[in-house]
Scaffold this active site. Sequence first.
Site, PDB file in Angstrom:
ATOM      1  CE  LYS A  54      36.142   6.687  78.329  1.00 27.53           C
ATOM      2  NZ  LYS A  54      35.528   6.773  77.072  1.00 27.53           N
ATOM      3  CE  LYS A 106      30.368  -9.288  47.350  1.00 26.75           C
ATOM      4  NZ  LYS A 106      29.273  -8.923  46.114  1.00 26.75           N
ATOM      5  CG  ASN A 145      27.812   5.108  64.692  1.00 29.75           C
ATOM      6  OD1 ASN A 145      27.334   6.052  64.243  1.00 29.75           O
ATOM      7  ND2 ASN A 145      28.888   4.791  64.873  1.00 29.75           N
ATOM      8  CG  PHE A 204      27.773  14.491  72.841  1.00 27.58           C
ATOM      9  CD1 PHE A 204      26.517  14.703  72.605  1.00 27.58           C
ATOM     10  CD2 PHE A 204      28.731  15.634  73.120  1.00 27.58           C
ATOM     11  CE1 PHE A 204      26.110  16.011  72.471  1.00 27.58           C
ATOM     12  CE2 PHE A 204      28.244  16.935  72.880  1.00 27.58           C
ATOM     13  CZ  PHE A 204      27.061  16.944  72.512  1.00 27.58           C
ATOM     14  CE  LYS A 243      32.076   8.960  76.903  1.00 28.69           C
ATOM     15  NZ  LYS A 243      31.225   8.756  75.860  1.00 28.69           N
ATOM     16  CG  ASP A 274      33.387   1.778  71.526  1.00 27.75           C
ATOM     17  OD1 ASP A 274      33.545   3.155  71.663  1.00 27.75           O
ATOM     18  OD2 ASP A 274      31.913   1.439  71.791  1.00 27.75           O
TER      19      ASP A 274
END
Length: 409
Positions: free
Chosen positions: A344, A292, A213, A326, A340, A282
């Site tokens: 959590k 490859k 990301n 976060f 959240k 995730d």
Amino acid sequence: MMQGKRILLCVSGGIAVYKAAALTSKLVQGGAEVKVIMTESARKFVAPLTFQALSRQDVYWDTFDEKDSSKIAHIDLADWADLVLVAPATANMIGKLANGIADDMITTTILATTAQVWIAPAMNVHMYDHPAVKRNIETLFGFGYQFVEPSEGYLACGYIGKGRLEEPEKVVELVDRFFQERDSDKKLLEGRKVVITAGPTREMVDPVRFFTNRSTGKMGYALAEAAVSLGADVVLISGPSVLPIPAGVEFVSVTTAEEMYHRVHDVFPSADIVVKSAAVADYRPKEIFEDKLKKKDVNLVIEFERTKDILMSLGERKTHQYLIGFAAETTNVEEYAKAKLEKKRADMIVANNVKETGSGFGTDTNKVSIVTSGGDVRELPLLSKVEVAKEIYKEAVRHMKKGSSHERS
């Protein structure tokens, strides 16, 4: 609180230089040790002798005039200062600092210092409102520089508006408060162990490809730097990043979400505060190919499986730990953060809209909302990431003293 504090006053050219002389006097009267650097333009308004008499120190203006042959003057001054204050700061000085130009004693010294830098602008109202000046101020703000906003009133050019150098009495008050808070903050996390996760993870597809990301790790590394400055024992667990490792931390390097999960759980029992700022994948490819993957004439389908939810697993296992997560969102930021927090079993969620200017991945600034158990929400203005980090810890300590509303398992 200024007694014995070392303040480097950098004076650039403008009619407000006379206020800098008054500021020097008041800082010295407050117990500070003040050294002054002047630009050539500043010396056209007030002679260096004035500042020498008021500060009872040598005054500097020539980078190549080494008053002590055993030292390099601008480096020595940069290391000496507890606080660097540029007052008045002209549009020219702000522009040079924002663009890394070092062509005089002030700019070379500021580039070399690690002390907090304050900028007190003074200029014509239209100059202060010019897009270039605004951009440069925003750049310096991103560097972590703080600004003493100019006041409104009658300007030397005859205009009435914003651009007057703040009055010396007000600047002294701000400086005194800065040192008071800084000295107090140095012990804010003393005796506490803080564990921070940072950066992205990489989930391998084959020997040359991976999914990741846009996280750079800047927020997590700022959290580590801030925790050290506040007196904590810090463990930084980081995914791949090119950032320099903050001084004073125990550094643990990981690559995948699975590795981060295990390294966090290894140190979790001894932690007092855990800040999970890493952007952990995730999902990961269900199969990692040994060789490859070759390009084919048909579409490629890769099956993904869920990675372990690190924040949730910590929430289920916490005993005495204060748990901070976060949430990087693009819509309904506060709503998702509150959800959240409960799901959590965290004690705090720091949420931001990554679409907002200055608040996305890779920026030096951030604009966040701090959501704590009980539903309290505190919105912070756009700040440097280190300043955001300090505010997070201050809020966490306040909340810890009140006690989390979640029952510890």
